[in-house]
Motif scaffolding. Sequence first.
Motif, mmCIF file in Angstrom:
data_model
loop_
_atom_site.group_PDB
_atom_site.id
_atom_site.type_symbol
_atom_site.label_atom_id
_atom_site.label_comp_id
_atom_site.label_asym_id
_atom_site.label_seq_id
_atom_site.Cartn_x
_atom_site.Cartn_y
_atom_site.Cartn_z
ATOM 1 N N ASN A 170 0.820 -1.206 0.000
ATOM 2 C CA ASN A 170 0.000 0.000 0.000
ATOM 3 C C ASN A 170 0.858 1.263 0.000
ATOM 4 O OD1 ASN A 170 -2.372 1.439 -0.045
ATOM 5 N ND2 ASN A 170 -3.199 0.565 1.833
ATOM 6 N N ASN A 171 0.308 2.339 -0.535
ATOM 7 C CA ASN A 171 0.973 3.645 -0.493
ATOM 8 C C ASN A 171 0.328 4.560 0.540
ATOM 9 O OD1 ASN A 171 -1.446 4.109 -1.735
ATOM 10 N ND2 ASN A 171 -0.603 5.040 -3.584
ATOM 11 N N ALA A 172 -0.518 3.958 1.383
ATOM 12 C CA ALA A 172 -1.183 4.688 2.464
ATOM 13 C C ALA A 172 -1.335 3.734 3.635
ATOM 14 C CB ALA A 172 -2.550 5.200 1.997
ATOM 15 N N ASN A 173 -1.795 4.248 4.751
ATOM 16 C CA ASN A 173 -2.014 3.381 5.893
ATOM 17 C C ASN A 173 -3.097 2.352 5.589
ATOM 18 O OD1 ASN A 173 -0.120 4.696 7.488
ATOM 19 N ND2 ASN A 173 -1.614 6.143 8.305
ATOM 20 N N GLY A 174 -2.993 1.196 6.227
ATOM 21 C CA GLY A 174 -4.022 0.186 6.080
ATOM 22 C C GLY A 174 -3.775 -0.752 4.917
ATOM 23 N N ILE A 175 -4.827 -1.504 4.593
ATOM 24 C CA ILE A 175 -4.737 -2.520 3.556
ATOM 25 C C ILE A 175 -6.092 -2.631 2.890
ATOM 26 C CG2 ILE A 175 -5.417 -4.495 4.978
ATOM 27 C CD1 ILE A 175 -3.108 -6.056 3.666
ATOM 28 N N MET A 176 -6.112 -3.111 1.670
ATOM 29 C CA MET A 176 -7.364 -3.270 0.946
ATOM 30 C C MET A 176 -7.236 -4.430 -0.021
ATOM 31 S SD MET A 176 -7.176 -0.145 -1.818
ATOM 32 C CE MET A 176 -8.646 -0.727 -2.659
ATOM 33 N N ASN A 177 -8.339 -4.797 -0.666
ATOM 34 C CA ASN A 177 -8.320 -5.842 -1.680
ATOM 35 C C ASN A 177 -8.079 -5.219 -3.046
ATOM 36 O OD1 ASN A 177 -10.533 -6.859 0.472
ATOM 37 N ND2 ASN A 177 -9.344 -8.544 -0.318
ATOM 38 N N ALA A 178 -7.304 -5.926 -3.852
ATOM 39 C CA ALA A 178 -7.046 -5.461 -5.202
ATOM 40 C C ALA A 178 -8.126 -5.988 -6.129
ATOM 41 C CB ALA A 178 -5.668 -5.947 -5.669
#
Length: 611
Positions: free
Chosen positions: A135-143
């Motif tokens: 990630n390029n920001a805090n946290g995580i997400m699904n692609a």
Amino acid sequence: MTQKGVVVVAAIGNDGSNGMFTAGSPAVGRGVISVGSVDNWNITGQVANITLPSGAYRSVYVEDSNADKAPFVFESDIPIVAPLDATGSLLGCSEYPTFVNLTGRIALIKRGTCTFTVKVRFAQSAGAIGVLIYNNANGIMNAALDPAVNIPVAMLTADDGAFIINGILQGNGSGIGVVTIKSRKGAVSTFAAFTGGQMSSFSSFGPSPELDIDPVISAPGGSIWSTFPLSMGKYASLSGTSMATPYVSGTVALLKQARPNFSVNDIRKALMTSAKPLKDDNTGKLVHPYSSGSGLVNVYDAIMSRVLISPPTLTINDTNWGPVKDIPQLQSLGSVRWAVRSINVNNTDCTRGMLISLESTAANSISMYSANGTLSLTPRTWPAENTTVATAAAASSSTLPQVFTQTKSQYIPAGQSRNFIVYIVAPYGLQESDRWFYGGFLNFTLKWNQEPAPSGNYVVPYAGFNGNYRALDVMTSSAQSGLPALADANLSIIADSSQLVISKNTTAWLVYSIDVPTRVISATMLDNKNKTRGYLAYGYQEYNIRNLPNSGDSLSGAIITNKIYKDKEATVEIDVPQGKYHARLMALRPLGNPRNTCDYQIWDSPVFSVL
């Protein structure tokens, strides 16, 4: 639907990486409960062991994003590399040089600039057997991936990406075989989330095109461990406003069960005013309502509420300019931008009166633009993380919105209501040319007769634009983008339109980009006497959202042919006589009147020929 008594709960969207004005339909509809996403406090997901050349290792969580076809499972250690694409970047948004061989390796790629699918396709073409996107920001997400992707892909946090890169730098410089990863099938664990309780980086921003606050409320939606199709592993950790929205739908069901006589508007008011505003740990201020709405949903307080506050949000889409004569302490400010609003508090308890007090708290101000005037996909905030003041709390009050009222507390007898008149002053210490959107929260504290104090806390978010919102340009500045412009059939900008000839076999495009949502855009063809002859193909659009560069939707356009249309609906086609013409693009400015030409931003193309 809401007017017919149906509670509509809708996801705000997952375009937060594109910044402001990314709230999608139907979430921005009037009366809809639009929902933003907050990161989970704990993350349950697949475990992967990262081993460094020094012998140190780390267990990290990853998110399967294409798990049905290619689960991120590697039973033995696989080398990780951080390849540079043809531009020398870790973003992986262009092809890899021929000397970059990723065969049998997993490529570590940074999130940003282009879509996840583009990144993975380039790595896949270079031989990668898997991709880790950090990630390029805090946290995580699904692609979100295209079905054409057939190799395993997983997301990592920014910290885990940095951990791997540092490990690669410890190696011999080749970046091969010095850091490995092992991810076994069924290996699941739970970790404390660094960004737990904060707005998810993917959650779309408001406001609506009319400056209404959207989302109106937020709920857990980042890294939610939930059931999944049996063929895909039974359970998965997924992220999105589509995970937060059912949470709020369940909340509505509970509230409706507890308060069956509540109308659609009552339910919306109770949920919004009982929510808990979120703090931005980077600035020390509250998160702007255009990101979080009223804050984190709180079903217990919504059910137990004995007040209904109207309206549940304050939209300041028009401000006065001049001195505030009604409030003595404001007269010394001179000319400022200000608005006055009325808040009604209804005591729904038919047996007890209450004393209600009003205070206010400022939120971050946010801007779509960087300090140099260019569009910023990550909204700039004030106070900023790197603000020049000693601390965010020390920021001058002139750079924050201020709220004043002639009556800070009132007694409301059982079953009655009272009004609070509030004066909201825009942050006059900020440059209007920086185009800041300010906001904050009105905080109501209740003390009921014969009950411990305090016995209730409720909020009303407010937000507005620090300047003349109606005067904003809709179309992207030509100085920044070269748009609007004429382009050939391949969408290549035409440098010299005098050579452009439209005929039966030749077409062109009028291309443009929108920075601010607009109610109406029209593209017409005018003759050499400046008379409008008709609409271009796709030349009339309504309720246009802002173009989203990170989603591949960076351009809009109309087609120029030797035929035009007499009507907006493009049902009556007419031939264009031979001659010299130019195209005219008209975009209705914010809150403008579609019937008033002066309310449009207008661009005329160079002259071209039609045969």
